[in-house]
Scaffold this active site. Structure first.
Site, PDB file in Angstrom:
ATOM      1  N   ASP A 194       0.824  -1.198   0.000  1.00  0.00           N
ATOM      2  CA  ASP A 194       0.000   0.000   0.000  1.00  0.00           C
ATOM      3  C   ASP A 194       0.875   1.272   0.000  1.00  0.00           C
ATOM      4  OD1 ASP A 194      -2.771   0.989   0.429  1.00  0.00           O
ATOM      5  OD2 ASP A 194      -1.942   1.795   2.293  1.00  0.00           O
TER       6      ASP A 194
ATOM      7  N   GLU B 191       1.453  -0.199  -4.877  1.00  0.00           N
ATOM      8  CA  GLU B 191       0.459   0.810  -5.259  1.00  0.00           C
ATOM      9  C   GLU B 191       1.151   2.176  -5.333  1.00  0.00           C
ATOM     10  OE1 GLU B 191      -3.436   3.152  -3.481  1.00  0.00           O
ATOM     11  OE2 GLU B 191      -1.771   2.535  -2.209  1.00  0.00           O
TER      12      GLU B 191
END
Ligand SMILES: *[C@@H]1O[C@H](CO)[C@@H](O)[C@H](O)[C@H]1NC(C)=O
Ligand SMILES: *[C@@H]1O[C@H](CO)[C@@H](O)[C@H](O)[C@H]1NC(C)=O
Ligand SMILES: *[C@@H]1O[C@H](CO)[C@@H](O)[C@H](O)[C@H]1NC(C)=O
Ligand SMILES: *[C@@H]1O[C@H](CO)[C@@H](O)[C@H](O)[C@H]1NC(C)=O
Ligand SMILES: *[C@@H]1O[C@H](CO)[C@@H](O)[C@H](O)[C@H]1NC(C)=O
Ligand SMILES: *[C@@H]1O[C@H](CO)[C@@H](O)[C@H](O)[C@H]1NC(C)=O
Ligand SMILES: *[C@@H]1O[C@H](CO)[C@@H](O)[C@H](O)[C@H]1NC(C)=O
Length: 530
Positions: free
Chosen positions: A220, A244
């Site tokens: 993330d 990400e």
């Protein structure tokens, strides 16, 4: 033309990152554990706007693996597993898993350590992979200033960057050192420059992977941590890493392809959505971005996560209800170079808008498999697998965009597959004229989405008249196997690979793979549009 450093990177990647190679041929189903399946098969109500836990668990996922596997997926990406903020906040509960409080404990709402191990085992028995989502950038507080002693194992204020909320996304220092979130739920930014924190995080990811036999890690908020943090973290994980990096520019994202195995292909996602959400969207902007990414990313587009939806963005079916546009857009991730990722619920026509509406409970759909979009996904996964087995060079051959004759159509070539897409919409009758499609003269082809047959012309090109704005995915019938699950009644496959001069199953040695990568890189470099 060929830059030696790029070539070296490709060779090094193929030599060292065996785990990347094992993910290359996979297809990933992304799910939010709390919203995917309950352990007892019950269907409690789940009002997404309340942002509360709805009852999905890891045991629930185990019970629904048939559903996922029947669509042709052979990997799942689950939402974060560690202990989060408990109780209600201004933005509801931490049902999504992204509000870490203790990296060394599991989120008990989703089950026990044994339940998670059982999920991993159940996947592996099916030759499926488990990808776990991890958050390294921050912990989540519930007040401002946060209660630092609630965080484990980093319970001192000095473990964090000092408080400032990100205000300028063009200032990379601000992006890396300041905080996400807000005063209600501050995402307290770990001091990832501190060597103790670095080594704790590295050993944490290593034990997380080994404790639960994890096959891949989705990371993330990668752009919020300094780039040179990532190579050692990725190495410590010992498995495939995909980051990400929420940004629309290939130039920005490419730097992260140097420090992780892969990134989620956000730069392509933006023009993808724009291209298909209305008739008249810009398809050239999509192909132009892909070509940029093919040249800018370390491994081209090959290992990128290719997606249409995820938990952070409004679902595509909240942007348009045109069935043809939906089916065209859904086709994209499966015919593009990267690893396809589909967000749960798309197959059930879920149409939730921005977070939290896009995290609907899947049990409310009844997991019905006899639905058009479920069949669509089955066909797409089946076609990709058939292409992979028909051409052992398929996964290292870069997508090319061929002239298709009109602005509302795209011809996406990745032999033996030719995807014909259109954003004309369901009332359009698209036609594609692809003079050099690369097929054998007059060879028999099939649209794997309908199993309708057609023939290539005497130059190996195709002229196709479509209807209802539908996409078509053409493959030679000789590339489909009679024992496969794609239009098997028509298939004549078997000797296809040697007859066509493709590299057969003997291509497993490193020098040959390196030669493929070299050749595909060379082919790709000559495609760069300046
Ligand atoms: C993917 O490729 C590996 C070799 O790297 C092979 O062992 C495996 O069977 C393939 N999996 C699928 C699902 O095609
Ligand atoms: C959680 O807190 C929010 C914001 O204070 C509030 O609107 C919501 O009703 C609360 N939900 C529950 C279930 O307590
Ligand atoms: C802060 O967290 C600690 C550890 O969980 C807890 O004992 C303490 O009560 C919390 N303080 C406040 C003000 O919530
Ligand atoms: C960039 O952000 C950092 C951290 O907020 C700040 O200290 C610095 O002044 C900013 N630089 C510029 C040029 O604005
Ligand atoms: C892995 O398991 C060990 C032993 O049970 C435990 O101490 C450790 O915290 C676990 N790590 C993670 C990340 O789950
Ligand atoms: C990315 O987004 C920014 C801000 O919206 C915009 O100015 C820029 O043109 C976009 N870049 C691309 C490649 O679309
Ligand atoms: C479509 O995108 C291309 C490539 O980015 C651009 O050159 C072109 O101007 C765009 N067309 C329209 C109609 O906006």
């Amino acid at each position: 033309m060929l830059r030696p450093t790029l070539l070296f990177s490709l060779l090094a990647a193929s030599a060292l990152a065996a785990t990347s190679d094992q993910w290359r041929n996979r297809s990933i189903y992304q799910l939010v554990t709390d919203r995917f399946a309950t352990p007892d098969g019950s269907s409690p109500s789940c009002d997404t706007s309340q942002r509360q836990y709805c009852g999905g668990t890891w045991k629930g996922v185990v019970n629904k693996l048939d559903y996922i596997q029947n669509m042709g997926f052979d990997a799942i990406w689950i939402s974060p597993i560690v202990a989060n903020v408990e109780g209600n906040t201004s933005y509801g509960e931490a049902y999504h898993g992204y509000w870490t409080q203790n990296i060394n404990a599991l989120n008990s709402h989703f089950g026990s350590a044994d339940d998670l191990k059982a999920l991993s085992d159940a996947l592996h028995k099916r030759d499926m992979y488990l990808m776990v989502d991890v958050v390294v950038n921050h912990m989540a507080g519930t007040a401002d200033p946060p209660n630092f002693s609630a965080f484990q194992p980093f319970s001192s204020q000095s473990n964090y960057h000092s408080e400032c909320f990100i205000s300028n996304y063009d200032n990379q220092t601000d992006v890396e050192q300041c905080w996400l979130g807000d005063k209600n739920v501050p995402l307290v930014d770990l001091d990832t420059e501190d060597s103790n924190i670095v080594s704790t995080m590295n050993s944490w990811v290593s034990t997380l992977v080994s404790n639960f036999s994890v096959d891949g890690v989705r990371i993330d908020t990668v752009k919020h941590v300094r780039k040179d943090f990532w190579p050692d973290f990725a190495k410590a994980s010992g498995v495939f890493t995909i980051g990400e990096v929420l940004h629309n520019e290939t130039g920005y994202v490419s730097a992260y392809t140097e420090v992780l195995d892969s990134v989620l292909d956000y730069p392509t996602w933006f023009p993808l959505v724009a291209a298909f959400q209305t008739t008249g969207g810009n398809l050239s902007a999509l192909s132009a971005t892909v070509q940029q990414a093919q040249s800018a990313y370390k491994n081209g587009e090959f290992m990128t996560g290719s997606f249409l939806e995820n938990h952070d963005q409004p679902r595509f079916q909240s942007l348009t209800q045109d069935d043809a546009l939906i089916r065209n857009a859904m086709t994209w991730p499966f015919v593009q170079d990267g690893v396809p990722i589909m967000y749960y619920g798309q197959e059930q026509s879920y149409g939730g808008g921005p977070d939290p509406a896009n995290r609907e409970a899947l049990w409310l759909s009844g997991y019905v498999e006899d639905k058009p979009l479920v069949k669509h996904v089955q066909a797409l996964n089946g076609a990709r697998k058939a292409a992979i087995s028909a051409n052992s060079n398929y996964l290292t051959t870069a997508v090319k965009f061929l002239s298709s004759g009109s602005e509302s159509t795209l011809a996406v070539s990745k032999p033996p597959m030719l995807a014909l897409l259109t954003n004309g919409g369901s009332s359009s009758s698209p036609s594609w004229s692809v003079p050099s499609a690369g097929f054998i003269a007059n060879e028999e082809l099939v649209d794997v989405l309908t199993c309708n047959k057609l023939n290539a012309d005497s130059n190996g090109g195709v002229s196709v008249q479509g209807s209802g704005g539908s996409p078509q995915v053409l493959m030679p019938v000789s590339s489909l196997s009679k024992s496969g699950n794609v239009c098997s009644d028509l298939a004549t496959g078997g000797q296809a690979s040697s007859a066509r001069g493709w590299f057969g199953g003997a291509a497993e040695s490193l020098p040959l793979i390196a030669a493929f990568l070299f050749a595909s890189w060379a082919a790709q470099s000559s495609l760069i549009i300046i």
